[in-house]
Design an enzyme around this catalytic site. Structure first.
Site, PDB file in Angstrom:
ATOM      1  CD  GLU A  81      53.226 -30.331 -26.393  1.00 25.03           C
ATOM      2  OE1 GLU A  81      51.968 -30.307 -26.698  1.00 25.03           O
ATOM      3  OE2 GLU A  81      54.156 -31.155 -26.727  1.00 25.03           O
TER       4      GLU A  81
ATOM      5  CG  ASP B  82      56.658 -30.962 -29.727  1.00 30.43           C
ATOM      6  OD1 ASP B  82      55.446 -30.295 -29.351  1.00 30.43           O
ATOM      7  OD2 ASP B  82      56.730 -31.719 -30.635  1.00 30.43           O
TER       8      ASP B  82
HETATM    9  C1  GLC Z   1      52.908 -31.196 -29.817  1.00 24.95           C
HETATM   10  C2  GLC Z   1      52.429 -30.134 -30.578  1.00 24.95           C
HETATM   11  C3  GLC Z   1      51.612 -30.354 -31.652  1.00 24.95           C
HETATM   12  C4  GLC Z   1      52.450 -31.353 -32.714  1.00 24.95           C
HETATM   13  C5  GLC Z   1      52.928 -32.561 -31.773  1.00 24.95           C
HETATM   14  C6  GLC Z   1      53.898 -33.430 -32.628  1.00 24.95           C
HETATM   15  O1  GLC Z   1      51.905 -31.694 -29.184  1.00 24.95           O
HETATM   16  O2  GLC Z   1      52.056 -28.901 -29.940  1.00 24.95           O
HETATM   17  O3  GLC Z   1      51.208 -29.224 -32.576  1.00 24.95           O
HETATM   18  O4  GLC Z   1      51.324 -32.103 -33.343  1.00 24.95           O
HETATM   19  O5  GLC Z   1      53.639 -32.087 -30.591  1.00 24.95           O
HETATM   20  O6  GLC Z   1      54.986 -32.487 -32.925  1.00 24.95           O
END
Ligand code: GLC
Length: 661
Positions: free
Chosen positions: A322, A280
């Site tokens: 991500e 993430d």
């Molecule tokens: C990523 C997740 C999101 C979250 C962010 C902080 O972008 O997809 O939902 O708010 O990370 O962890």
């Protein structure tokens, strides 16, 4: 595997492994250690204690390898023998919140049949590790990485579910929030209690001097929730780096201990049977003064270290980045230059997702075509994760340069898309909402479910059958394209049934401030039960998807290793995507307008798609001359009839109940 009974020292259990098992580990160290050291040196090479840190990482890898269950070691072997397993056209991901899909982890196991019916081979269960109490950003504020949220089950339940899914052909993916922890995490609590070793796990400053310097160039991710990137804590009299919410503390990867801890967690989760880790917010992992502190070279180095180390200890594991960033910043997460095939295997193609919605709003595909053409190809061992919607908002990742090349103003176009999808633009079909309006930049992101953004909510409300038909076609068109693009397509729970926005989050004090919950509905199993009625709305969407997925599985040319080239079709409402490789050729045509559109025959001839073409979606045969006409929002996956193996052609025709022409 024989294990000694005495209290083990760190190396004892390893020494107790079969000699062959030990040799396997040492061989992998020989093969991959230089891939660890190269980025590691760039990160920490200046430190006097570098060698010691490197050794401690190796010790973690060894421990993780030693503890890896035999079944997963076999999986490692299988994955190494079939390294393109996640690139094949039979891959299909499904993304769901455990509680909203099935109550808890045990409940998920009861719905495996549903997943199998869809053809799912990869299940991403949204954040499920122990979060902080109260608001927790949908689970992205983790208090304990080695425990499961008790409301969902235990770590043993997770391991059990992973095994059961695997037995049913489904790989489990979970989130690893590696940029930040909850402020309730043990490390943060120790930091608050004044332990300097743990204060060094985070980025904390005694006054505003350094934060102010950083702020000069830092954007704000959640300007509505928490302006700025730092939060003051009186208990420690420190300003702590908090990119996201106040309760999410950014980790300090300049401290090698943090990298070691996170790698240990990676192996811990992999050893529970998790096969894919969604890393993430990786873009934020390294900070640099005078920059936006995103996508820094060191963030890539960290990922390369994770990748190489996991090759040693758990090579079956796949890492998914991500990084929701603009096109030029996105590609490097899949490995570039010397890191080719040495960074993440998977990354979200947020650019493609954004361009799909942009094309729908505009009924024009020029921006999509040009922006995709401007993206360099990805390494052979990597794959995009393609998706239409996810749990997050949509941020308009359209660069000014790409927009300018097709005569649009980047800022103007992004503003138009926000107007359109928030439902304010005159004549829009979409029902969405603005997420995090930033008055300083005029940036407005969008929340809303796939079906609602595609017009279904409005059409049903106005009881307009023609508009309903168009909305269904839009939902199908977008999914059609994520299925044909190449990579791992992700179905977001409920989109296969056309679930609409769910505004019930407004009644929950922990959720009400965050309208992303409007597109995170609970699974509607009653609606799912209607899927077998082909004429019902969920039935049409669900079965339409099954047909496309079936065609995808039977088309080897859609393997992720095959090139995916956006091509001009000479009709600016029709998107063209050429999939071309020794596995075969497919030209996907997709009409982004509600009216019939024709792609001229001469253009098809130019691309060597002349004569009789088979639409692999329907089995229909179409003639390229004088042109191919697509109905409103129709898509075709074309291959010249002469290029299809006769047996495969027969099968296509038979499956469609067609006799050919
Ligand atoms: C990523 C997740 C999101 C979250 C962010 C902080 O972008 O997809 O939902 O708010 O990370 O962890």
């Amino acid at each position: 595997m024989a294990r000694r009974q005495s209290t083990p020292t760190i190396d004892d259990p390893f020494d107790a492994l079969e000699p062959l098992e030990r040799d396997i580990f040492h061989t992998r160290v020989e093969l991959y250690w230089h891939d660890v050291v190269r980025p590691l040196r760039r990160l920490y090479g200046e430190r006097a204690d570098f060698d010691q840190w490197a050794k401690s990482l190796l010790a973690i890898a060894k421990r993780g390898y030693t503890r890896r269950p035999a079944e997963l070691r076999l999986l490692d072997l299988r994955r190494q023998g079939e390294p393109d397993w996640f690139q094949k056209p039979d891959m299909l991901g499904y993304v769901a919140y455990t509680d909203r899909f099935a109550g808890n982890l045990a409940g998920v196991a009861e719905h495996i049949a549903y997943l199998n019916e869809l053809g799912v081979t990869y299940l991403h269960l949204m954040p499920l590790l122990q979060p902080r109490p109260g608001s927790n950003d949908g689970g992205y504020a983790v208090a304990d990485y080695r425990a499961v949220n008790p409301a969902l089950g235990t770590m043993a339940d997770l391991a059990r579910l992973a095994a059961e899914l695997r037995a049913n052909g489904i790989s489990l993916c979970i989130d690893l929030v590696c940029n930040h922890t909850a402020k309730e995490h043990e490390w943060a609590r120790k930091a608050v209690n004044g332990d300097p070793a743990y204060q060094d796990y985070y980025l904390m400053y005694p006054d505003r001097t350094i934060p102010d310097e950083y702020e000069k160039t830092l954007p704000e991710v959640f300007p509505d929730f928490k302006p700025g990137n730092f939060t003051y804590y009186e208990a420690i009299d420190r300003w702590v780096w908090t990119t996201f919410n106040e309760y999410q503390w950014d980790l300090n990867y300049a401290n090698p201990a943090v990298l070691g801890e996170m790698f240990e967690i990676i192996l811990y989760l992999a050893n529970q049977g998790v096969e894919i880790l969604r890393l993430d917010a990786v873009a934020f992992m390294w900070k640099r003064l005078g920059t936006d502190s995103q996508n820094q070279p060191e963030a890539h180095d960290i990922l390369q270290v994770f990748r190489a180390l996991s090759r040693i200890a758990a090579p079956g594991l796949v890492l998914k980045a991500e990084a929701i960033v603009s096109p030029p910043k996105l590609i490097p997460y899949l490995g570039r230059g010397e890191a080719t095939n040495k960074e993440c295997e998977l990354a979200y193609h947020n650019v493609f997702m954004v361009l799909l919605w942009s094309g729908l709003a505009e009924r024009r595909v020029t921006l999509m075509t040009r922006a995709l053409q401007n993206m360099p190809p990805i390494p052979s061992g990597a794959s995009w994760v393609t998706y239409v919607r996810c749990h997050d908002d949509i941020g308009w990742a359209v660069t000014d340069e790409d927009a300018a090349e097709v005569g649009l103003s980047g800022a103007g176009h992004r503003a138009f898309l926000s107007e359109f999808y928030s439902g304010r633009f005159a004549g829009t079909f979409a029902r969405g909402a603005t997420f995090q309006y930033n008055p300083r930049t005029n940036d407005r992101r969008i929340s809303g479910s796939c079906a609602s953004l595609a017009g279904l909510e409005q059409a049903l409300e106005t009881k307009d059958p023609a508009a309903t038909e168009l909305a269904i076609r839009r939902v199908m068109l977008l999914h059609n394209l994520i299925f044909v693009f190449g990579g791992t397509p992700l179905l977001y729970m409920g989109d296969e049934l056309g679930l609409l926005n769910d505004m019930s989050f407004q009644d929950n004090p922990d959720l009400m401030d965050d309208n992303r919950w409007m597109h995170r509905p609970a699974m509607n199993w009653a609606r799912a039960a209607e899927r077998h009625d082909w004429w019902s709305l969920p039935g049409r969407i669900f079965n339409g998807m099954l047909r496309m997925l079936d065609a995808r599985r039977r088309t080897p040319a859609l393997h992720a290793q095959a090139g995916a080239f956006a091509v001009w079709t000479h009709n600016e409402a029709v998107f063209g995507l050429l999939r071309d490789s020794p596995r075969g050729r497919v030209l996907a045509l997709a009409n982004f307008s509600e009216r019939p559109q024709t792609v001229p025959g001469y253009r098809l001839h130019e691309m060597f798609f002349g004569g009789r073409l088979v639409d692999r979606l329907t089995g229909r045969i179409v003639e390229s001359a004088p042109g191919i006409t697509l109905e409103g929002y129709e898509a075709m996956w074309l291959t010249p009839e002469t290029e299809i193996d006769p047996a495969a052609l027969e099968a296509i025709k038979k499956m469609r109940g067609e006799t050919g022409q």
